[in-house]
Design a protein around this motif. Structure first.
Motif, PDB file in Angstrom:
ATOM      1  N   GLY A 115       0.691  -1.055  -0.304  1.00 35.61           N
ATOM      2  CA  GLY A 115      -0.041  -0.356   0.284  1.00 35.61           C
ATOM      3  C   GLY A 115       1.021   1.407   0.070  1.00 35.61           C
ATOM      4  N   GLN A 116       2.293   1.354   0.507  1.00 36.94           N
ATOM      5  CA  GLN A 116       2.826   2.427   0.095  1.00 36.94           C
ATOM      6  C   GLN A 116       3.042   3.185  -1.416  1.00 36.94           C
ATOM      7  OE1 GLN A 116       6.502   3.227   3.240  1.00 36.94           O
ATOM      8  NE2 GLN A 116       7.088   1.226   2.541  1.00 36.94           N
ATOM      9  N   TYR A 117       3.702   3.281  -2.070  1.00 37.26           N
ATOM     10  CA  TYR A 117       4.101   4.635  -3.160  1.00 37.26           C
ATOM     11  C   TYR A 117       5.151   5.407  -3.142  1.00 37.26           C
ATOM     12  CZ  TYR A 117       0.979   8.212  -1.642  1.00 37.26           C
ATOM     13  OH  TYR A 117      -0.050   9.647  -0.872  1.00 37.26           O
ATOM     14  N   ALA A 118       5.647   5.454  -4.407  1.00 33.99           N
ATOM     15  CA  ALA A 118       6.974   6.336  -4.509  1.00 33.99           C
ATOM     16  C   ALA A 118       6.001   7.939  -4.787  1.00 33.99           C
ATOM     17  CB  ALA A 118       7.824   5.801  -5.946  1.00 33.99           C
ATOM     18  N   ALA A 119       6.267   8.767  -3.868  1.00 31.53           N
ATOM     19  CA  ALA A 119       4.862  10.065  -4.405  1.00 31.53           C
ATOM     20  C   ALA A 119       6.085  11.129  -5.519  1.00 31.53           C
ATOM     21  CB  ALA A 119       5.157  10.903  -3.090  1.00 31.53           C
ATOM     22  N   ASN A 120       5.843  11.781  -5.796  1.00 34.43           N
ATOM     23  CA  ASN A 120       6.520  12.903  -7.233  1.00 34.43           C
ATOM     24  C   ASN A 120       6.954  13.598  -6.791  1.00 34.43           C
ATOM     25  OD1 ASN A 120       5.277  11.711  -9.628  1.00 34.43           O
ATOM     26  ND2 ASN A 120       3.016  12.460  -9.088  1.00 34.43           N
ATOM     27  N   GLU A 121       6.778  13.759  -5.025  1.00 34.16           N
ATOM     28  CA  GLU A 121       7.866  15.054  -4.412  1.00 34.16           C
ATOM     29  C   GLU A 121       8.556  15.124  -4.104  1.00 34.16           C
ATOM     30  OE1 GLU A 121       4.535  13.711  -4.303  1.00 34.16           O
ATOM     31  OE2 GLU A 121       2.879  16.111  -4.582  1.00 34.16           O
ATOM     32  N   VAL A 122       9.673  15.487  -4.241  1.00 30.44           N
ATOM     33  CA  VAL A 122      11.212  15.234  -3.531  1.00 30.44           C
ATOM     34  C   VAL A 122      11.789  16.911  -2.607  1.00 30.44           C
ATOM     35  CG1 VAL A 122      11.982  13.674  -5.488  1.00 30.44           C
ATOM     36  CG2 VAL A 122      12.516  15.997  -5.470  1.00 30.44           C
ATOM     37  N   VAL A 123      12.680  16.061  -1.918  1.00 30.57           N
ATOM     38  CA  VAL A 123      12.733  17.784  -0.617  1.00 30.57           C
ATOM     39  C   VAL A 123      14.220  17.255  -0.532  1.00 30.57           C
ATOM     40  CG1 VAL A 123      11.297  16.676   0.839  1.00 30.57           C
ATOM     41  CG2 VAL A 123      12.903  15.925   1.071  1.00 30.57           C
ATOM     42  N   THR A 124      14.914  18.349  -0.501  1.00 24.69           N
ATOM     43  CA  THR A 124      16.168  18.104   0.084  1.00 24.69           C
ATOM     44  C   THR A 124      16.665  18.029   1.009  1.00 24.69           C
ATOM     45  OG1 THR A 124      17.150  19.519  -1.816  1.00 24.69           O
ATOM     46  CG2 THR A 124      18.484  20.180   0.302  1.00 24.69           C
ATOM     47  N   ILE A 125      17.967  17.157   2.149  1.00 22.11           N
ATOM     48  CA  ILE A 125      18.131  16.791   2.646  1.00 22.11           C
ATOM     49  C   ILE A 125      19.527  17.539   3.708  1.00 22.11           C
ATOM     50  CG2 ILE A 125      16.660  14.685   3.503  1.00 22.11           C
ATOM     51  CD1 ILE A 125      18.811  12.498   3.248  1.00 22.11           C
ATOM     52  N   VAL A 126      19.916  17.908   4.592  1.00 17.84           N
ATOM     53  CA  VAL A 126      20.778  19.081   4.740  1.00 17.84           C
ATOM     54  C   VAL A 126      21.217  18.247   6.285  1.00 17.84           C
ATOM     55  CG1 VAL A 126      22.878  20.728   5.183  1.00 17.84           C
ATOM     56  CG2 VAL A 126      20.000  21.355   3.835  1.00 17.84           C
ATOM     57  N   GLY A 127      22.629  18.243   6.539  1.00 19.06           N
ATOM     58  CA  GLY A 127      23.114  16.955   7.483  1.00 19.06           C
ATOM     59  C   GLY A 127      23.917  18.564   8.943  1.00 19.06           C
ATOM     60  N   LEU A 128      24.338  17.720   9.726  1.00 17.92           N
ATOM     61  CA  LEU A 128      24.858  18.564  10.679  1.00 17.92           C
ATOM     62  C   LEU A 128      25.994  19.739   9.878  1.00 17.92           C
ATOM     63  CD1 LEU A 128      25.435  15.951  13.335  1.00 17.92           C
ATOM     64  CD2 LEU A 128      23.909  18.101  13.466  1.00 17.92           C
ATOM     65  N   LYS A 129      26.966  18.886   8.741  1.00 22.22           N
ATOM     66  CA  LYS A 129      27.648  19.937   8.523  1.00 22.22           C
ATOM     67  C   LYS A 129      27.062  20.824   7.316  1.00 22.22           C
ATOM     68  CE  LYS A 129      31.004  16.750  10.700  1.00 22.22           C
ATOM     69  NZ  LYS A 129      32.357  15.734   9.953  1.00 22.22           N
ATOM     70  N   GLU A 177      20.326  16.384  -2.874  1.00 17.82           N
ATOM     71  CA  GLU A 177      19.161  16.608  -3.500  1.00 17.82           C
ATOM     72  C   GLU A 177      18.439  15.503  -3.837  1.00 17.82           C
ATOM     73  OE1 GLU A 177      20.409  19.203  -6.181  1.00 17.82           O
ATOM     74  OE2 GLU A 177      21.765  20.911  -5.089  1.00 17.82           O
ATOM     75  N   ASN A 178      16.520  16.527  -4.232  1.00 18.29           N
ATOM     76  CA  ASN A 178      16.326  14.958  -4.882  1.00 18.29           C
ATOM     77  C   ASN A 178      16.118  14.199  -4.092  1.00 18.29           C
ATOM     78  OD1 ASN A 178      15.959  16.853  -6.715  1.00 18.29           O
ATOM     79  ND2 ASN A 178      17.829  16.454  -7.768  1.00 18.29           N
ATOM     80  N   VAL A 179      15.275  14.175  -2.508  1.00 20.02           N
ATOM     81  CA  VAL A 179      15.282  12.470  -1.881  1.00 20.02           C
ATOM     82  C   VAL A 179      14.070  12.725  -2.285  1.00 20.02           C
ATOM     83  CG1 VAL A 179      15.489  11.382   0.016  1.00 20.02           C
ATOM     84  CG2 VAL A 179      17.182  12.955  -0.615  1.00 20.02           C
ATOM     85  N   ARG A 180      13.313  11.252  -2.373  1.00 17.66           N
ATOM     86  CA  ARG A 180      11.768  11.018  -2.411  1.00 17.66           C
ATOM     87  C   ARG A 180      11.105  10.903  -1.397  1.00 17.66           C
ATOM     88  NH1 ARG A 180       9.968  11.777  -7.055  1.00 17.66           N
ATOM     89  NH2 ARG A 180      11.455  10.592  -8.011  1.00 17.66           N
ATOM     90  N   ILE A 181      10.105  11.064  -0.934  1.00 19.92           N
ATOM     91  CA  ILE A 181       9.236  11.048  -0.167  1.00 19.92           C
ATOM     92  C   ILE A 181       8.739   9.689  -1.075  1.00 19.92           C
ATOM     93  CG2 ILE A 181       6.983  12.079   0.998  1.00 19.92           C
ATOM     94  CD1 ILE A 181       8.346  14.952   0.012  1.00 19.92           C
ATOM     95  N   LEU A 182       8.137   8.921   0.350  1.00 20.20           N
ATOM     96  CA  LEU A 182       7.159   7.486  -0.251  1.00 20.20           C
ATOM     97  C   LEU A 182       5.512   8.044   0.682  1.00 20.20           C
ATOM     98  CD1 LEU A 182       8.976   4.528   1.006  1.00 20.20           C
ATOM     99  CD2 LEU A 182       9.465   6.261  -1.090  1.00 20.20           C
ATOM    100  N   GLY A 183       4.779   7.668   0.086  1.00 23.96           N
ATOM    101  CA  GLY A 183       3.601   8.131   1.160  1.00 23.96           C
ATOM    102  C   GLY A 183       3.217   6.846   1.100  1.00 23.96           C
ATOM    103  N   PRO A 184       1.671   6.658   1.465  1.00 22.84           N
ATOM    104  CA  PRO A 184       1.306   7.158   2.760  1.00 22.84           C
ATOM    105  C   PRO A 184       1.769   8.635   3.460  1.00 22.84           C
ATOM    106  CG  PRO A 184      -0.302   5.697   3.040  1.00 22.84           C
ATOM    107  CD  PRO A 184       1.883   5.059   2.125  1.00 22.84           C
TER     108      PRO A 184
END
Lengths: 215, 215
Positions: A65-79, A84-91
């Motif tokens: 029942g999960q899906y790969a969403a069209n939406e992506v985000v950028t993740i930034v670490g401590l340093k 970039e372009n890290v996929r969001i899984l829904g729901p």
């Protein structure tokens, strides 16, 4: 040794060999699904990143029942290093979580622990950047612990039980055995072993390859 | 079964268990050296990249008379994707060679095969860019096949011979067994197992960790 004993021992040896052969015929293989880095979000965090009332849109159906969403985000670490372009899984879920490989964790400079999905207590902090806003997770960045999903019928065929740890062998050119692989049994599960991109690359494995369970 | 036979079998079992115990006590451990991506160059290629008469300068001593040079290059794959700051290892060699991880190969878009160092025939093409020029290798990009270097005394202690394949276990949180690991025995070798960054990251191993040989 008298001839009776020789006969008894001979029969025992033959039976043992037969049993070994039978076991070999019953080798149980599991198809692999390679998980790339991805993000799970709460509805609240989704709205912070993409705007009020935002709903994820489906790109591709996944297991359970999960899906790969069209939406992506950028993740930034401590340093302040970013991926970039890290996929969001829904729901959307009850807790936000970022799953990266060890290679990603090194690049981002975050001390992400190896954890089961959902077990984010005390895990690494990470920032998420979307088109409409940002979210800072004090904890939530993990390296996913490899595991096998299977339905009860598969578990019976493989001779394993829920939460059992098994080893899994890739009989290919590199030749790798993954130990401490947790079995998770549930009616809703499709048979699949989940590993991350580091594990797949290190062992020359692709999604769909079949690995052999050993106990 | 008469009591004589029982005594004989009992003794055999005890001896077998003793032997197993003795073997266990003799577990042989090998320290790991994790190899990041790097380049070996001929003097001719070094001069094409850095200028006529150029000599590599030493940054850090490595095993067996090798060293990490201060000099780095950018490598570019078939899809024109680049990886910057790839370290050159000295001294210069008879053949130029680029050693990358599978993750790098995917990023670069090059079909690098898993090979022993020096075995570059038919391997992947790659371009090298230096401050004074470029070199295009029609073949030379490989993923290094993992192996163990050891001196003859180590081989004797471990009970292995040159070119033998062994399995090597990392008894840590992730728990991984590397199969098909080639042993290389030479008087000049310091005991060390060489794996790449994918293998290290996938198995949560760092340089200096000790892995157990199993045969």
């Amino acid at each position: 040794m008298n001839s009776d004993n020789v006969a008894v021992i001979t029969r025992m040896v033959i039976e043992a060999l037969d049993k070994k052969e039978a076991f070999k015929e019953q080798d149980f293989y599991v198809p692999v699904g390679v998980s790339a880095r991805h993000v799970h979000l709460t509805q609240e965090h989704l709205e912070k990143l993409f705007g009020k009332g935002y709903q994820l849109t489906k790109k591709k159906e996944l297991m359970g029942g999960q899906y790969a969403a069209n939406e992506v985000v950028t993740i930034v670490g401590l340093k302040l290093r970013a991926i970039e372009n890290v996929r969001i899984l829904g729901p959307v879920r009850k807790g936000s979580q970022v799953e990266v490989s060890k290679t990603d964790a090194v690049k981002l400079g975050v001390p992400a622990p190896i954890r089961e999905s959902g077990d984010t207590k005390g895990s690494a902090p990470i920032a998420l950047v979307g088109p409409k806003g940002v979210v800072y997770l004090n904890e939530g960045c993990i390296i996913a612990k490899r595991h096998i999903h299977m339905a009860p019928a598969d578990a019976m065929a493989a001779g394993v039980t829920d939460n059992q740890e098994v080893s899994v062998v890739a009989d290919n050119e590199r030749g790798t055995t993954f130990n401490h692989v947790q079995v998770r049994v549930d009616e809703s599960f499709t048979l699949e072993m989940h590993i991350d991109t580091d594990e797949a690359n290190a062992a020359s494995i692709r999604t769909g390859d079949k690995l052999r369970i050993v106990k």
